[in-house]
Design an enzyme around this catalytic site. Structure first.
Site, PDB file in Angstrom:
ATOM      1  N   LYS A  69       0.857  -1.210  -0.082  1.00  0.00           N
ATOM      2  CA  LYS A  69      -0.019  -0.142   0.064  1.00  0.00           C
ATOM      3  C   LYS A  69       1.045   1.246  -0.097  1.00  0.00           C
ATOM      4  O   LYS A  69       1.355   1.714   1.049  1.00  0.00           O
ATOM      5  CB  LYS A  69      -0.901   0.119   1.141  1.00  0.00           C
ATOM      6  N   GLY A 116       7.812   5.175   7.369  1.00  0.00           N
ATOM      7  CA  GLY A 116       7.012   6.550   7.426  1.00  0.00           C
ATOM      8  C   GLY A 116       7.389   7.203   8.782  1.00  0.00           C
ATOM      9  O   GLY A 116       8.534   7.025   9.244  1.00  0.00           O
ATOM     10  N   GLU A 143      11.092   1.637   9.160  1.00  0.00           N
ATOM     11  CA  GLU A 143      12.115   2.755   8.680  1.00  0.00           C
ATOM     12  C   GLU A 143      11.331   4.113   9.014  1.00  0.00           C
ATOM     13  O   GLU A 143      10.514   4.461   8.426  1.00  0.00           O
ATOM     14  CB  GLU A 143      12.380   2.580   7.160  1.00  0.00           C
ATOM     15  N   CYS A 161      14.024  11.283   4.612  1.00  0.00           N
ATOM     16  CA  CYS A 161      14.352  10.699   5.903  1.00  0.00           C
ATOM     17  C   CYS A 161      15.777  10.753   6.295  1.00  0.00           C
ATOM     18  O   CYS A 161      15.809  11.195   7.494  1.00  0.00           O
ATOM     19  CB  CYS A 161      13.876   9.445   6.049  1.00  0.00           C
ATOM     20  N   GLU A 216      11.207  16.837  14.019  1.00  0.00           N
ATOM     21  CA  GLU A 216      11.317  16.753  12.597  1.00  0.00           C
ATOM     22  C   GLU A 216      10.784  17.740  11.700  1.00  0.00           C
ATOM     23  O   GLU A 216       9.297  17.669  11.757  1.00  0.00           O
ATOM     24  CB  GLU A 216      11.108  15.328  12.106  1.00  0.00           C
TER      25      GLU A 216
END
Ligand code: NAD
Length: 537
Positions: free
Chosen positions: A201, A252, A274, A308, A406
């Site tokens: 997905k 994500g 991750e 990321c 972040e």
């Protein structure tokens, strides 16, 4: 593909090409329907994909139901049983065909990534390249990782032990929008090589790039049902996947990763996560300042910082601080921004209004609390709906949101440090631990510093590309940046169940020849002592 029409300054009154003849689709709709036809999605509902470049509609993406996910798993399970019987040579041949196809069709792939994500062409270029490298690496190392291996048995010559690597079954892959082609594909490839099937997905904002990847995999020879794709909101369709998968690979945010980890724990299945980062770059006093300034631009502003492993905190040695910062800021001010499919643009758009809101909020909050903006600091609606300038902040303090959270955008804070121990301590501050970068001309010293940085990857004299593209090296996060690793041996072995098979000859693990239990225990103890003396592990 068409060149983008200029942005007209508003996304409020998007025209619908289905009903308004003056509106136009950015992409050929026959092509879009061929791609979306690969989805398992029967809800009858669809979500319109809009390009961040100029707000033009790209196409309608049908949405999946729980029943679609269920069917995807049934088909994938059937395909997996067949696939697990194919030889590693056959799988490798298909992977190398995929490698060739992706490189042949890279212009088409890059165009679609640019349309869907708004990123600059040079940043989209990294995606097909990474998939070609991943396909090649696992094609060339399949035997090394997956062949049955002989290991030492407890009794030399009489206990023969081998370890098989069996596929887990069907792997669920949930991926984000920021690298829509590579993130949708790169983790599934080792899963497939290890004999699994995949139900994936991708993020709702970037389904078309992922579907192009699926089309290429089928063209390369992947059996039709082996890799299923579904579409829909993460909370629903993502959960449907986690509830059925034999293993989950998630990329994500840390917040979502935590939810998925709990769900997997409940089902006692494994997962790799991750997640996010607040990555540090260290410029040591002996750094080549021009190289460091060039690298820092890529570190902070690749894909407009929506990466990321991109850097949001920079620690610079006091001795070179002023000279370095001047060079860096000059480079940032010289960057070209633009909404274009062409080469020659240094930074593209953010992907969405949500991203723009977060970036704006972080910079405004810092400004309100007294930060100095050395470069950028503004949205650029004249370029496209979601553009924001590459932004450099000085004097960021712990009370500012962007100090520890972040941003996932083109914003970097610069800090001065006096000695390296202090720089390392500040780089390790916070709970993340994804990627670090160190600039120094003393390789040995830099590698010593790297060992003390609590990040899953550290790049010396490079931003992130060196570890990103070295497929043999495991990549992932420490602490709240994740669990498990992609790439290398770890990247494929996570999708296998190690199975030990021991064959015992002549001797058995019980008294023999009328021996008492006590004598047996003595003989065994003697044997263990002897083997230890002979150096056995
Ligand atoms: P996100 O967690 O909101 O979404 C990622 C994916 O998870 C999407 O496909 C989404 O639909 C799905 N999802 C959302 N909620 C879900 C749920 N409850 N159950 C199952 N699936 C769900 O992340 P995002 O904000 O879209 O992506 C940006 C984040 O991803 C950043 O934090 C970034 O650092 C991180 N990221 C990490 C890596 C890495 O390799 N470490 C790579 C890319 C992005």
């Amino acid at each position: 593909m068409n060149a983008p029409e200029p942005f007209d300054g508003s996304t409020d009154t998007l025209l619908d090409p289905e009903t308004d003849p003056s509106a136009s689709w950015a992409l050929d709709q026959t092509r879009v329907r061929r791609l979306t036809g690969l989805l398992r999605a029967t809800s009858g509902e669809s979500v319109r994909a809009i390009s961040p470049i100029n707000g033009q509609p790209l196409g309608d993406v049908p949405q999946s139901t729980t029943a679609d996910v269920e069917k995807a798993f049934v088909r994938a399970r059937r395909a997996q049983q067949q696939w697990a019987r194919t030889s590693l040579e056959e799988r490798s041949r298909i992977f190398l065909r995929l490698h060739d196809l992706v490189l042949e069709r890279q212009d088409e792939i890059i165009d679609l990534i640019c349309w869907e994500s708004g990123k600059a062409r040079k940043h989209a270029f990294d995606e097909p390249l990474h998939i070609a490298l991943t396909a090649r690496y696992y094609a060339r190392t399949a035997r090394e990782h997956l062949d049955t291996k002989r290991v030492a048995g407890v009794v030399p010559a009489l206990t023969r032990v081998e370890v098989n690597r069996l596929p887990k079954g069907v792997v669920g892959i949930i991926s984000p929008w920021n690298y829509p082609f590579t993130m949708a594909l790169c983790d599934g490839l080792p899963a497939i090589m290890a004999g699994n099937a995949v139900v994936a997905k991708p993020d709702a904002q970037t389904m078309l790039s992922a579907l192009l990847g699926l089309e290429l995999m089928r063209e390369a020879g992947f059996p039709e049902d082996l890799w299923q794709m579904v579409a829909g909101p993460g909370r629903l369709v993502g959960t449907d996947i986690v509830e059925r998968a034999d293993y989950v690979c998630f990329t994500g945010s840390t917040a979502t990763g935590r939810i998925i980890a709990k769900q997997c724990a409940e089902r006692l299945i494994g997962c790799s996560l991750e997640l996010g980062g607040k990555n540090p770059i260290l410029v040591l006093r002996d750094a080549d300042l021009d190289k460091a300034a060039e690298g820092a631009v890529r570190a902070a502003f690749s894909n407009a910082g929506q990466l990321c492993v991109s850097m949001e905190r920079m620690f610079v040695a006091d001795q070179v601080y002023d000279r370095f910062v001047q060079k860096f800021v000059d480079r940032v001010n010289a960057m070209s921004l633009g909404a274009s499919l062409d080469w020659g643009v240094d930074m593209g758009s953010l992907i969405s209004q949500d991203q723009l809101d977060t970036v704006t909020k972080h910079v405004d909050d810092a400004r309100d609390k007294g930060v100095t903006v050395l470069a950028g600091g503004r949205a650029r609606p004249d370029l496209g709906p979601y553009f924001y300038e590459p932004t450099v902040l000085e004097g960021t303090t712990p009370d500012m949101t962007c100090f520890g959270e972040e941003t996932f955008g083109p914003v970097i804070s610069i800090y001065r440090f006096q000695d390296e121990a202090e720089a390392i301590e500040r780089a390790n501050d916070g709970e993340y631990g994804l990627n670090g970068s160190i600039y120094s001309q003393d390789g040995t010293r830099a590698r010593e510093v790297a060992r003390q940085v609590k990040c899953g990857t550290v790049n010396i004299n490079e931003a992130f590309g060196a570890t990103f593209a070295s497929l043999e090296s495991p990549r992932g996060g420490m602490r709240e940046s994740g669990m498990g690793r992609r790439q290398g041996a770890e990247g494929i072995l996570r999708y296998t169940e190690p199975q030990s098979v021991a064959t015992q000859r002549l001797l058995r693990f019980a008294p023999m020849f009328g021996m008492s239990d006590e004598t047996y225990a003595k003989v065994m103890t003697l044997n263990v002592r002897l083997m230890t003396k002979l150096g056995r592990k």
